[in-house]
Scaffold this active site. Structure first.
Site, mmCIF file in Angstrom:
data_model
loop_
_atom_site.group_PDB
_atom_site.id
_atom_site.type_symbol
_atom_site.label_atom_id
_atom_site.label_comp_id
_atom_site.label_asym_id
_atom_site.label_seq_id
_atom_site.Cartn_x
_atom_site.Cartn_y
_atom_site.Cartn_z
ATOM 1 N N HIS A 157 0.767 -1.235 -0.097
ATOM 2 C CA HIS A 157 -0.175 0.033 0.025
ATOM 3 C C HIS A 157 0.714 1.107 0.144
ATOM 4 O O HIS A 157 0.619 2.439 0.518
ATOM 5 C CB HIS A 157 -1.000 0.027 1.239
ATOM 6 C CG HIS A 157 -1.607 -1.262 1.354
ATOM 7 N ND1 HIS A 157 -2.917 -1.421 0.927
ATOM 8 C CD2 HIS A 157 -1.275 -2.449 2.102
ATOM 9 C CE1 HIS A 157 -3.448 -2.835 1.272
ATOM 10 N NE2 HIS A 157 -2.302 -3.170 2.105
ATOM 11 N N SER A 278 14.516 21.580 -16.392
ATOM 12 C CA SER A 278 13.404 22.523 -16.561
ATOM 13 C C SER A 278 13.949 23.987 -17.270
ATOM 14 O O SER A 278 14.950 24.263 -17.038
ATOM 15 C CB SER A 278 12.508 22.586 -15.388
ATOM 16 O OG SER A 278 11.767 23.906 -15.619
ATOM 17 N N LYS A 284 15.648 21.858 -11.172
ATOM 18 C CA LYS A 284 15.253 20.627 -11.500
ATOM 19 C C LYS A 284 15.938 19.513 -12.368
ATOM 20 O O LYS A 284 16.789 20.093 -13.024
ATOM 21 C CB LYS A 284 14.043 20.946 -12.543
ATOM 22 C CG LYS A 284 12.698 21.711 -11.886
ATOM 23 C CD LYS A 284 11.994 20.731 -11.100
ATOM 24 C CE LYS A 284 10.945 20.057 -11.798
ATOM 25 N NZ LYS A 284 9.825 19.247 -11.188
ATOM 26 N N GLU A 291 9.778 8.195 -16.943
ATOM 27 C CA GLU A 291 8.480 8.835 -17.170
ATOM 28 C C GLU A 291 7.968 8.336 -18.502
ATOM 29 O O GLU A 291 6.778 8.175 -18.616
ATOM 30 C CB GLU A 291 8.335 10.205 -16.971
ATOM 31 C CG GLU A 291 8.699 10.743 -15.555
ATOM 32 C CD GLU A 291 8.740 12.258 -15.257
ATOM 33 O OE1 GLU A 291 7.561 12.939 -15.092
ATOM 34 O OE2 GLU A 291 9.864 12.913 -15.632
#
Ligand code: ARG
Length: 460
Positions: A157, A278, A284, A291
Site C-alpha cells: 500500500h 526545466s 530541476k 516517465e
C-alpha cells in the site's frame, strides 16, 4: 501513374484519393529486405521444380539484389500508385530485367507474400529483442549482487511494511522480465512458420516445394492450411500481448524510479545523462526516461487492442483489413525496443543512497512483525502478540521513537516476555537475514538467487 500489375479487368483508373487511401507503401516499405529475401527464395525453389529456368532465376535474384542496393542507397523511387512494398519492388524488377521479372509472381499471391514478410520481419526484430532482454536482465543481476545486503523499506500500500534488501527488490524486477523473455521465446515458435505457398487462399497449381522454400528462409515449418496461412495475424497479436506485458512491467519499475528519485524519497540517484532539466525551474532534474517509458506503455496496450479488434469477426481468408496490422505492430516493436534499450543502459547506472534507504526502513517500524514473531517464539499466540506490538508502535509514534530505539524497560511495559535478546530481532540486519529461505529477502538468499539466475540464463 496507374497500377499496371492488376489493371487488366479495369475500364477506368483508380480514383486518386482511393489510390492513396488504399496504399501501404509509405509504411510497409520497411519490410523491403524481407520481401526481397522471400522473393529470392521463392525464385530459387521455382527453378528447382522447373517452373523457372536457371537463367531466369539468376536474373531475378541478381535484379532483386540490385534493387536492395538501390533502396539502401536511397535511390529507389517508391510509388504510391504501386500500392505496397511488394508491387513496388516487383515493378522495378520488371523495369530492370524485362519479362522475366513478371514471372517471379508465379505460384504466389500478395496474400501469402505479405504474411511471409511480416513474419520474417517480426522474427528478425524479436532476435534483437532477445538480446535486449538479456542485457537488461544481466544488468539487474549484477546490481542485485552488489546490493544484496543493502537495506531499504519494503512496501505494501506504499506504506512501510518490512525491511527488504535492495538486491531482493531488484530480483523481483528481474523475475518479471524473465517471464517476459520466456514469452518472447515461446511466441517465436508460432511466428516462425511459413505462409508462402498458400498463394491467394487455396494453394497453387504449380508443383511448388514448400519445404524447400521454408528451409531457404529459415522457418521452423510451413503453415499447414492455406486459408489460415493468409488470414490469421494471431502471431502479431500474441507478440503485442507480450510486448504490452513487458511495457506494463517497465511502467511499474518506472513508477518506482520516479518516486525514488524524488527529493522526498531520495533512495536513488539517476545519473544526469538519463535526466533533463526545466526551462523555468533551475533546480530541476527530471527522470524523463522512466516517465516516458511509463507513458509509452499506453501505446503498446492500445496496439494490442487494435490488433484484436482488427482480427475480430473477419471471415476467411485474406481481407484488406489486414493491411492495418502493420502500423500497430511496427510501433509496438519500436516502442518496446526503445524502452528495453533505455532501461538496459539506465539500470546499471542506478546509484542507491544506501544510508537514506536504511534510515527510511528504520523510521517506519519496519521490524514490528519481527517483534511479533519474537513474542510467538516466547509462547504468546500470534493474535495476542500482534496486539502487544501494535501498542508498542502506538507508543513509538507518540514518543517519536522506533522500536529499536526503545530501552528494554520501555519495551517491557508491553510484555514481560520481552528480554535482552529482543534487540537481535529489532535490528534491520537481523530482520532481513532471518528471512532465509528460497525466495526470501536475506542477503545470502539474494546472492544464491543471482547465482541460480545466471546459471539459468547461460543455459538458454
Ligand atoms: N498491402 C497488402 C497488405 O498489407 C498486401 C496484400 C494485398 N492483397 C490483396 N489482395 N489486396 O495486406
Amino acid at each position: 501513374q496507374q497500377n499496371k500489375l492488376w489493371g487488366g479487368r479495369f475500364s477506368e483508373s483508380t480514383d486518386q484519393f482511393v489510390q492513396e487511401f488504399t496504399a501501404s507503401v509509405n509504411f510497409d516499405r520497411r519490410m523491403y529486405r524481407q520481401d526481397i529475401f522471400g522473393s529470392q527464395a521463392h525464385a530459387t525453389m521455382l527453378a528447382e521444380v522447373g517452373v523457372l529456368t536457371d537463367e531466369e532465376r539468376d536474373a531475378i535474384i541478381n535484379g532483386l539484389a540490385e534493387i536492395q542496393k538501390e533502396i539502401e542507397a536511397g535511390e529507389f523511387q517508391w510509388s504510391v500508385a504501386l500500392e505496397d512494398v511488394h508491387m513496388n519492388i516487383e515493378a522495378r524488377l520488371t523495369d530492370k530485367i524485362g519479362i522475366t521479372g513478371k514471372k517471379l509472381h508465379t505460384g504466389r499471391s500478395r496474400n501469402d507474400q505479405v504474411a511471409t514478410d511480416i513474419r520474417l520481419w517480426l522474427r528478425d526484430e524479436m532476435l534483437i529483442m532477445e538480446e535486449q532482454y538479456l542485457h537488461l536482465m544481466t544488468g539487474l543481476l549484477n546490481l542485485a549482487e552488489r546490493e544484496a545486503a543493502t537495506i531499504m523499506p519494503g512496501f505494501t500500500h506504499l506504506q512501510t511494511a518490512q525491511p527488504v534488501t535492495f538486491g531482493h527488490h531488484l530480483l523481483a524486477w528481474f523475475e518479471m522480465l524473465k517471464r517476459d523473455r520466456e514469452r518472447l521465446l515461446d511466441c517465436k515458435k508460432r511466428v516462425n512458420r511459413m505462409p508462402l505457398g498458400a498463394a491467394a487462399l487455396a494453394g497453387t497449381t504449380y508443383p511448388i516445394n514448400r519445404e524447400r522454400t521454408c528451409e531457404l528462409l529459415g522457418f521452423d515449418g510451413v503453415c499447414e492450411n492455406s486459408l489460415d496461412a493468409v488470414s490469421d495475424r494471431d502471431f502479431a497479436i500474441e507478440f503485442c500481448a507480450l510486448a504490452a506485458l513487458t511495457m506494463t512491467h517497465l511502467s511499474r519499475i518506472s513508477e518506482e524510479l520516479v518516486l525514488w528519485t524524488s527529493a522526498q524519497f531520495n533512495f536513488i540517484n539517476l545519473p544526469d545523462r538519463f535526466c533533463t532539466g526545466s526551462s523555468i525551474m533551475p533546480q530541476k532534474k527530471n527522470p524523463d526516461v522512466p516517465e516516458l517509458v511509463r507513458g509509452k506503455t499506453g501505446r503498446v496496450n492500445g496496439h494490442l487492442i487494435s490488433l484484436l479488434t482488427l482480427m475480430k469477426s473477419q471471415p476467411l481468408a485474406y481481407n484488406k483489413d489486414n493491411q492495418e496490422d502493420k502500423e500497430p505492430l511496427y510501433d509496438a516493436v519500436d516502442t518496446i525496443k526503445g524502452s528495453l534499450r533505455a532501461f538496459g543502459d539506465m539500470i546499471p547506472a542506478l546509484e542507491p543512497n544506501r544510508e537514506v534507504m536504511r534510515e527510511a526502513a528504520r523510521r517506519g517500524f519496519a521490524t514490528a512483525t519481527d517483534l511479533a514473531d519474537y513474542l510467538v517464539r516466547k509462547g504468546i499466540a500470534f493474535r495476542d502478540s500482534h496486539e502487544i506490538v501494535g501498542k508498542a508502535v502506538a507508543y513509538g509514534v507518540e514518543k517519536k521513537k522506533d522500536l529499536s530505539d526503545m530501552s528494554l524497560s520501555e519495551l517491557k511495559q508491553f510484555s514481560d516476555q520481552i528480554e535482552d535478546d529482543v534487540f537481535d530481532v529489532l535490528t534491520l540486519e537481523g530482520s532481513v537475514s532471518a528471512r532465509n529461505h528460497i525466495g526470501g529477502t536475506a542477503p545470502d538468499q539474494v546472492r544464491a538467487a543471482v547465482a541460480r539466475a545466471r546459471q539459468a540464463l547461460d543455459n538458454t
